[in-house]
Design a protein around this motif. Structure first.
Motif, PDB file in Angstrom:
ATOM      1  N   LEU A   1       0.818  -1.209   0.000  1.00 18.48           N
ATOM      2  CA  LEU A   1       0.000   0.000   0.000  1.00 18.48           C
ATOM      3  C   LEU A   1       0.854   1.262   0.000  1.00 18.48           C
ATOM      4  O   LEU A   1       0.437   2.291  -0.547  1.00 18.48           O
ATOM      5  CB  LEU A   1      -0.936  -0.005   1.209  1.00 18.48           C
ATOM      6  CG  LEU A   1      -2.040  -1.066   1.203  1.00 18.48           C
ATOM      7  CD1 LEU A   1      -2.826  -1.025   2.501  1.00 18.48           C
ATOM      8  CD2 LEU A   1      -2.972  -0.874   0.009  1.00 18.48           C
TER       9      LEU A   1
ATOM     10  N   LEU B   1       1.585   2.792  -3.421  1.00 16.55           N
ATOM     11  CA  LEU B   1       0.491   3.321  -4.244  1.00 16.55           C
ATOM     12  C   LEU B   1       0.675   4.774  -4.681  1.00 16.55           C
ATOM     13  O   LEU B   1       0.430   5.095  -5.843  1.00 16.55           O
ATOM     14  CB  LEU B   1      -0.839   3.160  -3.503  1.00 16.55           C
ATOM     15  CG  LEU B   1      -1.439   1.750  -3.491  1.00 16.55           C
ATOM     16  CD1 LEU B   1      -2.741   1.739  -2.710  1.00 16.55           C
ATOM     17  CD2 LEU B   1      -1.672   1.264  -4.920  1.00 16.55           C
TER      18      LEU B   1
ATOM     19  N   ALA C   1       2.832   4.639  -7.625  1.00 17.59           N
ATOM     20  CA  ALA C   1       2.344   3.862  -8.762  1.00 17.59           C
ATOM     21  C   ALA C   1       1.156   4.518  -9.453  1.00 17.59           C
ATOM     22  O   ALA C   1       0.985   4.377 -10.669  1.00 17.59           O
ATOM     23  CB  ALA C   1       1.972   2.455  -8.302  1.00 17.59           C
ATOM     24  N   VAL C   2       0.323   5.237  -8.704  1.00 18.67           N
ATOM     25  CA  VAL C   2      -0.867   5.857  -9.293  1.00 18.67           C
ATOM     26  C   VAL C   2      -0.446   7.008 -10.206  1.00 18.67           C
ATOM     27  O   VAL C   2       0.420   7.813  -9.844  1.00 18.67           O
ATOM     28  CB  VAL C   2      -1.799   6.375  -8.180  1.00 18.67           C
ATOM     29  CG1 VAL C   2      -2.963   7.145  -8.762  1.00 18.67           C
ATOM     30  CG2 VAL C   2      -2.297   5.217  -7.345  1.00 18.67           C
TER      31      VAL C   2
ATOM     32  N   ALA D   1      -4.206  10.957  -9.303  1.00 16.65           N
ATOM     33  CA  ALA D   1      -3.991  11.280  -7.895  1.00 16.65           C
ATOM     34  C   ALA D   1      -4.316  12.737  -7.605  1.00 16.65           C
ATOM     35  O   ALA D   1      -4.923  13.053  -6.578  1.00 16.65           O
ATOM     36  CB  ALA D   1      -2.538  10.978  -7.518  1.00 16.65           C
TER      37      ALA D   1
ATOM     38  N   ARG E   1       3.674  12.211  -2.863  1.00 15.09           N
ATOM     39  CA  ARG E   1       4.209  11.467  -4.012  1.00 15.09           C
ATOM     40  C   ARG E   1       5.624  10.977  -3.757  1.00 15.09           C
ATOM     41  O   ARG E   1       6.008   9.887  -4.197  1.00 15.09           O
ATOM     42  CB  ARG E   1       4.204  12.349  -5.260  1.00 15.09           C
ATOM     43  CG  ARG E   1       2.832  12.630  -5.836  1.00 15.09           C
ATOM     44  CD  ARG E   1       2.972  13.365  -7.151  1.00 15.09           C
ATOM     45  NE  ARG E   1       3.642  12.532  -8.142  1.00 15.09           N
ATOM     46  CZ  ARG E   1       4.350  13.004  -9.161  1.00 15.09           C
ATOM     47  NH1 ARG E   1       4.524  14.314  -9.284  1.00 15.09           N
ATOM     48  NH2 ARG E   1       4.902  12.196 -10.021  1.00 15.09           N
TER      49      ARG E   1
END
Length: 308
Positions: free
Chosen positions: A121, A124, A127-128, A133, A184
């Motif tokens: 998690l 994420l 990766a998003v 985002a 981020r």
């Protein structure tokens, strides 16, 4: 394989040209050099070429003006504020991401139920896609439906009739941009700190614990000095990534309100691409180079001292 001839001499196999290190090495490194030259070197030279001209999209004829564009940009109040914003944005996001990443790594390195899921998690935010985002963050910062404001009201931190306007106030908008970018960078910092913490010998920490060293002394007198090169690598990559980034600022605030959240990348994009003033946009882009060069040289020297 070497063989023995009838005359008793050892005959060695014939070497091809591509087996020689002096040929094979440059051959392997050539694609990377071509890639860097094509995507970094040529645009950098074009930026210098356009920065000393009066080139615009509406008047594409080239005319040399010397350093006039540089003087015009430096005298601009918006550029001066943007330069300050860039340093505040870069330093603040780096500090927040590294501090939170360090403590998250200390938690994730321990053995607990669901550790693998927690580690997955954490990745994420990295990766998003940044566009998706940022759209979620826009909703969270919305003046009417902000889940952040709802939480602050629920715990009694702010008044329901006077909630913060995150993207409508100059100072709060800058804080929002820094928060999103630190979010981020957070997974990158966690991964690097996890790699560094796993390289620290366990017997060293056990010996320090036996000698009476507590958590903070083990952390700042043993762990941090041992993983200092990894921290500096994270700083180098994070600084370059943050200093040249414009995606979060442009998608979240577009430099507003009243140009209060512009960074060099977003201002260069607005001036050079959206407004069509290619020459002044190129000048703003070129200001990224000296600051990044100085920062990278300083961090690389610091990393070399720690390695020695």
């Amino acid at each position: 394989m070497a063989t023995l001839t009838a005359a008793g001499q050892i005959s060695r196999p014939r070497r091809f040209h591509f087996d020689r290190p002096q040929i094979l090495g440059p051959l392997f490194i050539a694609p990377a050099i071509i890639y860097v030259v094509a995507l970094v070197g040529i645009p950098f030279l074009l930026a210098i070429y356009y920065s000393v001209s009066a080139y615009t999209i509406f008047n594409p004829s080239y005319s040399f003006v010397g350093l006039k564009n540089f003087y015009s940009v430096i005298d601009s109040d918006i550029f001066q504020q943007t330069l300050i914003n860039t340093f505040v944005f870069t330093i603040s996001a780096q500090v927040i991401a590294l501090v939170l990443g360090k403590f998250a790594a200390l938690l994730l390195i321990r053995d607990f139920p669901g550790r693998r899921i927690a580690r997955a998690l954490v990745i994420l935010p990295w990766a998003v896609p940044v566009s998706l985002a940022t759209l979620a963050w826009i909703w969270m910062f919305d003046s009417l439906y902000s889940v952040i404001n709802w939480t602050l009201v629920w715990i009694g931190v702010v008044d329901a009739n006077n909630v913060p306007q995150w993207l409508g106030h100059t100072d709060l908008a800058m804080i929002a941009v820094i928060m999103v970018h630190a979010w981020r960078l957070f997974p990158f910092a966690v991964v690097l700190f996890l790699a560094g913490l796993t390289s620290v010998p366990k017997d060293v920490l056990d010996a320090a614990t036996i000698d009476g060293a507590g958590f903070w002394r083990r952390n700042y007198q043993i762990i941090v000095p041992m993983i200092a090169p990894i921290i500096l690598i994270a700083l180098i990559f994070g600084t370059v990534f943050t200093f040249t980034d414009l995606s979060v600022v442009y998608l979240l605030t577009k430099g507003g309100p009243i140009n209060s959240t512009h960074v060099l990348g977003s201002l260069a994009f607005q001036v050079g691409i959206l407004s069509g003033d290619v020459s002044h946009g190129a000048v703003i882009c070129l200001f990224l180079f000296p600051f990044l060069l100085i920062a990278c040289i300083f961090l690389l020297r610091a990393m070399r001292r720690h390695e020695v």
